[in-house]
Write a protein that holds these residues in place. Structure first.
Motif, mmCIF file in Angstrom:
data_model
loop_
_atom_site.group_PDB
_atom_site.id
_atom_site.type_symbol
_atom_site.label_atom_id
_atom_site.label_comp_id
_atom_site.label_asym_id
_atom_site.label_seq_id
_atom_site.Cartn_x
_atom_site.Cartn_y
_atom_site.Cartn_z
ATOM 1 N N VAL A 210 -29.784 27.634 20.511
ATOM 2 C CA VAL A 210 -29.883 27.406 19.060
ATOM 3 C C VAL A 210 -30.485 26.039 18.705
ATOM 4 O O VAL A 210 -31.109 25.873 17.662
ATOM 5 N N GLY A 211 -30.330 25.059 19.605
ATOM 6 C CA GLY A 211 -30.792 23.696 19.303
ATOM 7 C C GLY A 211 -32.297 23.526 19.321
ATOM 8 O O GLY A 211 -32.797 22.433 19.038
ATOM 9 N N LEU A 212 -33.058 24.586 19.613
ATOM 10 C CA LEU A 212 -34.525 24.478 19.507
ATOM 11 C C LEU A 212 -34.931 24.249 18.055
ATOM 12 O O LEU A 212 -36.005 23.724 17.778
ATOM 13 N N GLU A 213 -34.059 24.675 17.132
ATOM 14 C CA GLU A 213 -34.319 24.466 15.710
ATOM 15 C C GLU A 213 -33.748 23.133 15.283
ATOM 16 O O GLU A 213 -32.710 22.743 15.786
ATOM 17 N N PRO A 214 -34.346 22.443 14.348
ATOM 18 C CA PRO A 214 -35.568 22.798 13.629
ATOM 19 C C PRO A 214 -36.847 22.263 14.274
ATOM 20 O O PRO A 214 -37.919 22.440 13.713
ATOM 21 N N GLU A 215 -36.747 21.653 15.463
ATOM 22 C CA GLU A 215 -37.966 21.053 16.041
ATOM 23 C C GLU A 215 -38.982 22.098 16.507
ATOM 24 O O GLU A 215 -40.174 21.894 16.421
ATOM 25 N N LYS A 216 -38.472 23.235 17.008
ATOM 26 C CA LYS A 216 -39.320 24.352 17.451
ATOM 27 C C LYS A 216 -40.313 23.957 18.549
ATOM 28 O O LYS A 216 -41.527 24.155 18.396
ATOM 29 N N PRO A 217 -39.841 23.430 19.675
ATOM 30 C CA PRO A 217 -40.781 23.015 20.727
ATOM 31 C C PRO A 217 -41.191 24.177 21.637
ATOM 32 O O PRO A 217 -41.144 24.070 22.865
ATOM 33 N N TYR A 218 -41.569 25.301 21.009
ATOM 34 C CA TYR A 218 -41.785 26.525 21.791
ATOM 35 C C TYR A 218 -42.927 26.394 22.798
ATOM 36 O O TYR A 218 -42.827 26.860 23.924
ATOM 37 N N ASP A 219 -44.052 25.782 22.359
ATOM 38 C CA ASP A 219 -45.211 25.711 23.260
ATOM 39 C C ASP A 219 -44.907 24.836 24.466
ATOM 40 O O ASP A 219 -45.235 25.185 25.595
ATOM 41 N N ALA A 220 -44.278 23.687 24.196
ATOM 42 C CA ALA A 220 -43.951 22.775 25.291
ATOM 43 C C ALA A 220 -42.996 23.461 26.274
ATOM 44 O O ALA A 220 -43.104 23.297 27.490
ATOM 45 N N LEU A 221 -42.107 24.259 25.732
ATOM 46 C CA LEU A 221 -41.138 24.952 26.577
ATOM 47 C C LEU A 221 -41.839 25.994 27.457
ATOM 48 O O LEU A 221 -41.554 26.129 28.652
ATOM 49 N N ARG A 222 -42.776 26.714 26.877
ATOM 50 C CA ARG A 222 -43.516 27.721 27.654
ATOM 51 C C ARG A 222 -44.329 27.039 28.758
ATOM 52 O O ARG A 222 -44.335 27.479 29.902
ATOM 53 N N ARG A 223 -44.954 25.908 28.399
ATOM 54 C CA ARG A 223 -45.754 25.212 29.421
ATOM 55 C C ARG A 223 -44.865 24.730 30.574
ATOM 56 O O ARG A 223 -45.236 24.800 31.730
ATOM 57 N N LEU A 224 -43.669 24.257 30.224
ATOM 58 C CA LEU A 224 -42.748 23.812 31.275
ATOM 59 C C LEU A 224 -42.333 24.988 32.167
ATOM 60 O O LEU A 224 -42.338 24.886 33.392
#
Ligand SMILES: Cc1ncc(C[n+]2csc(CCOP(=O)(O)OP(=O)(O)O)c2C)c(N)n1
Ligand SMILES: [Mg+2]
Length: 519
Positions: free
Chosen positions: A187-201
């Motif tokens: 749940v803590g991905l919000e509100p920053e929404k670091p989805y792309d960085a997470l996928r790259r990792l």
């Protein structure tokens, strides 16, 4: 602003009208809180709900508690007893600050002194660190006063703390040396929404990515590193891969989302906007608190041996479908939840927001509904309050201006059925799918699993065709499998409010004992 006012809010409403602010009038205060929560999640800005004092504030309590445990940035404005007469006047008076304290980041009375500053601080606080609700009470006397305010601040900004980068080298080394690293995201991905960085990792570290219900869609379910969702039961399939891992990168992870005690003791790298302390997880080797993107990007610099392809190999051999394999076979005259899910997934656009309510249907959908984009699946999870599904879907359609689907139990829909009136008024393309099993199935299942008789968990549903008609909403009935496809396709393409009644056999839920079939 979503809400349901009392006489004490009259000045606030009038001020809103004069300022040209929109007010969405709900039928029950909880719905306003659920709508503010969903709006915040989809817009990345705090949502706002309004209620009157005593009864209205008390009615909003469940929603606010839900927002608190779902880490939702929102502001609840309630009316408030007038402190000048409270010693002599007790009608509708309860101590709102006392009742909201355990479920808010801050609760206080708003006066006409430094009003803007307090509001800006309240909004900032909703989003800062671990997001959550803030409550401000305004007495009708105060609401009629002129604001005495030196500082005029009209924008608020949230500055994320910079993470303690010096540690990244050691964390990178731990990750590089791991043979079976995984990422759990929550749940803590919000509100920053670091989805792309997470996928790259995930890709760089060859780390299977496992999400909690509130992070579904973080990585598209058709990505070769997406394992799926965990947190719903004690034996979710993803625990298999978690158990095998030798290093966990926990990103925005919060055990409030898990029904099972977190008992993993692998070395863990903590990346979140808040510190690992509530509750404190064991064996955290590196802790990065603050903005998540920079640290995820640093960890993605990992230099892996190209032979190391544990992630994709393991996910490919993981039987995500093992839940489906445990389910009964479809038959003529029998509609399984699985069939409803398949048909919905076929017709509902990939990016459309889908909400579920709470019960057997939630567990099933959270585990198996294929999700392709972040925040396209909304669910109440920390508190798991029933009644969230419909208001959230209305809020989602309002924000996205696209079709939203609410999949709800019949018990949950009964709690908020009045909001079908709001749906008709707003005339939004929301499709409500009610899983009709004439029961609080998940509670009945708990009775059956314990070998107890069914007691206090069954009820008789209304005639939903007439409900649809009364609210002026298109109605469709899904009986057995064969008529369903066309009905769902028609409802989705019509782009107007619809109520779909699915006459399901709850024995098709993975958590429902077979004995419940037809009972
Ligand atoms: C506000 C609230 N009250 C009670 C509960 C406890 N509870 C969890 S699931 C459930 C049953 C839900 O029934 P229904 O909406 O019909 O869904 P089903 O289990 O049948 O799919 C109940 C009562 C809750 N989570 N929230
Ligand atoms: Mg039910």
């Amino acid at each position: 602003m979503f809400g349901l006012p009392g006489g004490e809010n009259a000045e606030v409403l009038e001020a809103m009208r004069q300022q040209g602010l929109e007010f969405v009038l709900v039928r029950n205060e909880n719905s306003a809180v659920f709508m503010a929560d969903a709006t915040a999640r989809l817009t990345g800005k705090p949502g706002v709900a309004l209620t009157t004092l005593g009864p209205g504030a008390a009615n909003a309590y469940c929603g606010l508690a839900n927002a608190y445990l779902d880490r939702a940035p929102m502001l609840l404005l309630t009316a408030q007893p007038d402190s000048r007469i409270v010693a002599r006047h007790t009608h509708q008076v309860i101590d709102l600050q006392a009742i909201f304290r355990p479920i808010s980041k801050m609760t206080r009375e708003l006066t006409n002194v430094e009003t803007r500053q307090v509001i800006m601080e309240a909004l900032r606080l909703t989003m800062a660190g671990r997001p959550g609700p803030v409550h401000l009470g305004i007495s009708s006397f105060m609401a009629g006063q002129t604001v005495i305010d030196g500082r005029v601040e009209t924008e608020f900004t949230v500055r994320m703390k910079k993470p303690s980068i010096p540690d990244a080298g050691a964390a990178l080394e731990l990750l590089t040396n791991a043979r079976r690293p995984i990422i759990v995201a929550g749940v803590g991905l919000e509100p920053e929404k670091p989805y792309d960085a997470l996928r790259r990792l995930a890709e760089a570290a060859q780390a299977p990515l496992i999400v909690t219900p509130k992070a579904k869609g973080t990585l598209s379910d058709d990505h070769p590193l997406s394992v799926g969702t965990f947190g719903l039961t004690h034996s979710d399939p993803a625990y298999e891969i978690i158990g095998e891992s030798d290093c966990i990168v926990a990103v925005g992870f919060d055990v409030v989302e898990l029904v099972r005690l977190w008992d993993q003791d692998q070395p863990l790298i903590w990346v979140a906007p808040w510190a690992n302390e509530d509750p404190k997880l064991p064996n955290i080797k590196h802790e990065f608190v603050g903005s998540m993107t920079p640290i995820l990007e640093q960890l993605a610099q990992i230099n892996l041996n190209p032979q190391h392809n544990w992630g994709e190999t393991r996910v490919a051999s993981f039987h995500r479908e093992q839940i489906q394999n445990r389910l009964p076979a479809p038959a003529v005259g029998r509609l399984l939840p699985q069939t409803v899910l398949d048909i919905l997934r076929r017709h509902v656009p990939r990016q459309a927001v889908v909400t579920t309510d709470v019960g057997s249907h939630k567990i099933f959908y959270a585990l198996t509904w294929p999700t392709y984009t972040p925040n396209s699946y909304l669910v109440a999870n920390g508190l798991s309050a029933m009644g969230m599904g419909l208001p959230s879907a209305i809020a989602a359609a309002r924000v996205t201006k696209e079709t939203a689907v609410c999949i709800t139990g019949d018990g949950g829909l009964a709690m908020v059925m009045g909001e079908l009136g709001l749906l008709r008024e707003l005339d939004l393309p929301v499709i409500v799918v009610v899983m009709n099993d004439n029961a609080l199935d998940s509670i009945r299942s708990a009775q059956l699993r314990r070998g107890k008789p069914v007691f206090g968990t069954e009820f008789v549903n209304p005639d939903y065709a007439k409900i649809g008609q009364a609210f002026g909403i298109d109605y469709y009935r899904l009986g057995d499998e064969y008529a369903c496809d066309e009905a769902v396709r028609t409802a989705v393409t019509a782009k107007c409010p619809a109520l779909i009644e699915a006459m399901i056999d709850p024995a098709g839920y993975p958590t429902t004992p077979r004995r419940a079939a037809g009972s």
